[in-house]
Design a protein around this motif. Structure first.
Motif, mmCIF file in Angstrom:
data_model
loop_
_atom_site.group_PDB
_atom_site.id
_atom_site.type_symbol
_atom_site.label_atom_id
_atom_site.label_comp_id
_atom_site.label_asym_id
_atom_site.label_seq_id
_atom_site.Cartn_x
_atom_site.Cartn_y
_atom_site.Cartn_z
ATOM 1 N N GLY A 163 1.018 -1.470 0.101
ATOM 2 C CA GLY A 163 -0.074 0.244 0.234
ATOM 3 C C GLY A 163 1.006 0.968 -0.101
ATOM 4 O O GLY A 163 1.819 1.091 -0.348
ATOM 5 N N LYS A 164 0.247 2.540 0.296
ATOM 6 C CA LYS A 164 0.877 3.956 0.524
ATOM 7 C C LYS A 164 1.562 3.368 1.452
ATOM 8 O O LYS A 164 1.473 3.541 2.404
ATOM 9 N N VAL A 165 3.337 4.585 0.829
ATOM 10 C CA VAL A 165 3.819 4.569 1.720
ATOM 11 C C VAL A 165 3.341 6.239 3.248
ATOM 12 O O VAL A 165 2.978 6.784 2.106
ATOM 13 N N LEU A 204 7.973 2.476 -12.326
ATOM 14 C CA LEU A 204 7.065 2.978 -12.319
ATOM 15 C C LEU A 204 5.823 3.449 -12.980
ATOM 16 O O LEU A 204 5.864 2.729 -14.220
ATOM 17 N N PHE A 205 4.919 3.855 -12.853
ATOM 18 C CA PHE A 205 3.152 3.656 -13.541
ATOM 19 C C PHE A 205 3.118 5.183 -14.010
ATOM 20 O O PHE A 205 2.548 5.933 -13.155
ATOM 21 N N LEU A 206 2.317 5.289 -15.189
ATOM 22 C CA LEU A 206 2.230 6.840 -15.378
ATOM 23 C C LEU A 206 0.839 6.105 -15.952
ATOM 24 O O LEU A 206 1.032 5.925 -17.248
ATOM 25 N N ASP A 215 -9.976 -7.836 5.954
ATOM 26 C CA ASP A 215 -10.977 -7.672 5.478
ATOM 27 C C ASP A 215 -10.690 -6.940 3.678
ATOM 28 O O ASP A 215 -11.466 -6.769 3.072
ATOM 29 N N GLU A 216 -9.160 -7.075 3.854
ATOM 30 C CA GLU A 216 -8.978 -6.309 2.904
ATOM 31 C C GLU A 216 -7.640 -7.664 1.561
ATOM 32 O O GLU A 216 -8.748 -7.244 0.061
ATOM 33 N N MET A 217 -7.499 -8.788 2.160
ATOM 34 C CA MET A 217 -6.861 -9.355 1.248
ATOM 35 C C MET A 217 -7.251 -10.863 1.411
ATOM 36 O O MET A 217 -7.645 -11.121 2.642
ATOM 37 N N ASP A 253 -2.016 -6.082 -15.833
ATOM 38 C CA ASP A 253 -1.692 -6.242 -16.753
ATOM 39 C C ASP A 253 -0.251 -6.517 -17.279
ATOM 40 O O ASP A 253 0.364 -7.403 -17.804
ATOM 41 N N THR A 254 0.145 -5.705 -16.298
ATOM 42 C CA THR A 254 1.423 -6.063 -16.558
ATOM 43 C C THR A 254 2.894 -6.515 -15.322
ATOM 44 O O THR A 254 3.967 -6.641 -16.005
ATOM 45 N N ASP A 255 1.639 -7.460 -14.646
ATOM 46 C CA ASP A 255 2.803 -8.311 -13.857
ATOM 47 C C ASP A 255 3.311 -9.093 -14.445
ATOM 48 O O ASP A 255 4.497 -9.547 -14.272
ATOM 49 N N VAL A 256 3.130 -9.576 -15.489
ATOM 50 C CA VAL A 256 3.553 -10.234 -16.516
ATOM 51 C C VAL A 256 4.818 -10.655 -17.177
ATOM 52 O O VAL A 256 5.709 -11.480 -16.849
ATOM 53 N N ASP A 267 3.078 3.096 -19.282
ATOM 54 C CA ASP A 267 2.081 4.199 -19.302
ATOM 55 C C ASP A 267 1.175 3.221 -20.191
ATOM 56 O O ASP A 267 0.534 2.836 -20.346
ATOM 57 N N PHE A 268 -0.372 3.937 -19.233
ATOM 58 C CA PHE A 268 -1.557 3.499 -18.884
ATOM 59 C C PHE A 268 -2.176 4.123 -20.169
ATOM 60 O O PHE A 268 -2.028 5.265 -20.408
ATOM 61 N N LYS A 269 -3.740 3.975 -20.368
ATOM 62 C CA LYS A 269 -4.388 5.092 -21.467
ATOM 63 C C LYS A 269 -5.772 4.400 -21.525
ATOM 64 O O LYS A 269 -6.234 3.157 -20.654
HETATM 65 P P1 6OG Z 1 -3.863 0.407 -1.692
HETATM 66 O O1 6OG Z 1 -4.621 0.887 -2.246
HETATM 67 O O2 6OG Z 1 -4.094 -1.541 -0.880
HETATM 68 O O3 6OG Z 1 -2.176 -0.117 -2.236
HETATM 69 N N1 6OG Z 1 -0.047 -1.132 -7.271
HETATM 70 C C1 6OG Z 1 0.133 -2.100 -8.266
HETATM 71 N N2 6OG Z 1 0.886 -3.506 -8.309
HETATM 72 C C2 6OG Z 1 1.044 -3.628 -9.436
HETATM 73 N N3 6OG Z 1 1.521 -5.392 -9.643
HETATM 74 N N4 6OG Z 1 0.041 -3.439 -10.713
HETATM 75 C C3 6OG Z 1 0.346 -2.282 -10.232
HETATM 76 O O4 6OG Z 1 0.044 -1.462 -11.904
HETATM 77 C C4 6OG Z 1 -0.437 -0.994 -9.880
HETATM 78 N N5 6OG Z 1 -0.894 0.046 -8.974
HETATM 79 C C5 6OG Z 1 -0.847 0.138 -8.104
HETATM 80 C C6 6OG Z 1 0.744 -0.611 -4.748
HETATM 81 C C7 6OG Z 1 -2.086 -0.177 -4.122
HETATM 82 C C8 6OG Z 1 -1.630 -1.380 -4.009
HETATM 83 O O5 6OG Z 1 -1.633 -1.761 -5.579
HETATM 84 C C9 6OG Z 1 -0.219 -1.364 -6.213
HETATM 85 C C10 6OG Z 1 -0.248 -0.686 -3.883
HETATM 86 O O6 6OG Z 1 0.791 -2.820 -2.980
HETATM 87 C C11 6OG Z 1 -0.454 -0.357 -12.461
HETATM 88 O O7 6OG Z 1 -2.676 0.732 -0.623
#
Ligand code: 6OG
Length: 170
Positions: free
Chosen positions: A40-42, A73-75, A101-103, A132-135, A152-154
């Motif tokens: 999550g967020k730092v 880095l995701f834009l 609750d979240e995961m 989509d980019t994880d692979v 870069d996302f569109k």
């Molecule tokens: P919370 O909303 O749970 O933090 N995250 C991504 N993870 C992957 N694998 N690919 C992405 O591509 C992501 N964009 C964000 C970062 C969000 C969580 O989601 C991850 C955090 O672990 C776009 O606080």
């Protein structure tokens, strides 16, 4: 073109053990209904490593000797926010993995591992239900290769999809 005014720093942590990886099915919030690492967020005043440990505990109930693995880095088109995600991994953990609750945590077999091994009973990684980019970068995570990448996302209708990306050894 827009300048990137804001960088949002996030973490994502993976436990890799016995040919398997622990992922969580996200039940709410950003990335809902996708499998991902825990993170999550730092927060202000926290290092990314501290945030990674806190989020792993909050979302999966465990602690682990997390090691930095890479940065993504995701834009997004039309947005001045750059998402910077620090990825961590560990090969052991302590505590009891718990659904929160979240995961909902689940183990998945790494690609192309001995089919007779301890991972054989686990399903394979559900890339179709992940970002989509994880692979593209997860093989680097599994091979313990430090990596860096950008995507870069569109906007495509209601969803954002990556249209250009690069992931590689750092
Ligand atoms: P919370 O909303 O749970 O933090 N995250 C991504 N993870 C992957 N694998 N690919 C992405 O591509 C992501 N964009 C964000 C970062 C969000 C969580 O989601 C991850 C955090 O672990 C776009 O606080």
């Amino acid at each position: 073109w827009m300048p990137f005014e804001t960088r949002k720093l996030y973490t994502n942590a993976f436990i890799v053990q016995d040919g398997k990886v622990l992922l969580g099915y996200k039940k709410r919030g950003f990335g809902k209904h996708k499998y991902n690492g825990f993170g999550g967020k730092v927060e202000d005043g926290e290092t990314s490593q501290e945030a990674a440990l806190r989020e792993l505990e909050e979302e999966a109930g465990i602690t682990a000797p997390l090691e930095y693995a890479g940065t993504l880095l995701f834009l997004s088109e039309g947005s001045d926010v750059a998402f910077h995600i620090d990825i961590y991994r560990a090969e052991e953990y302590s505590g009891t993995i718990a659904e929160t609750d979240e995961m909902r945590p689940e183990w998945f077999a790494l690609p192309s591992i001995n089919p007779q091994g301890p991972e054989a009973s686990s399903p394979s990684i559900p890339f179709a239900q992940m970002w989509d980019t994880d692979v593209h970068w997860m093989p680097l995570l599994f091979s313990k290769t430090a990596f860096v990448g950008r995507a870069d996302f569109k906007r495509e209708g209601d969803v954002f999809a990556p249209h250009k990306w690069w992931f590689g050894v750092s």
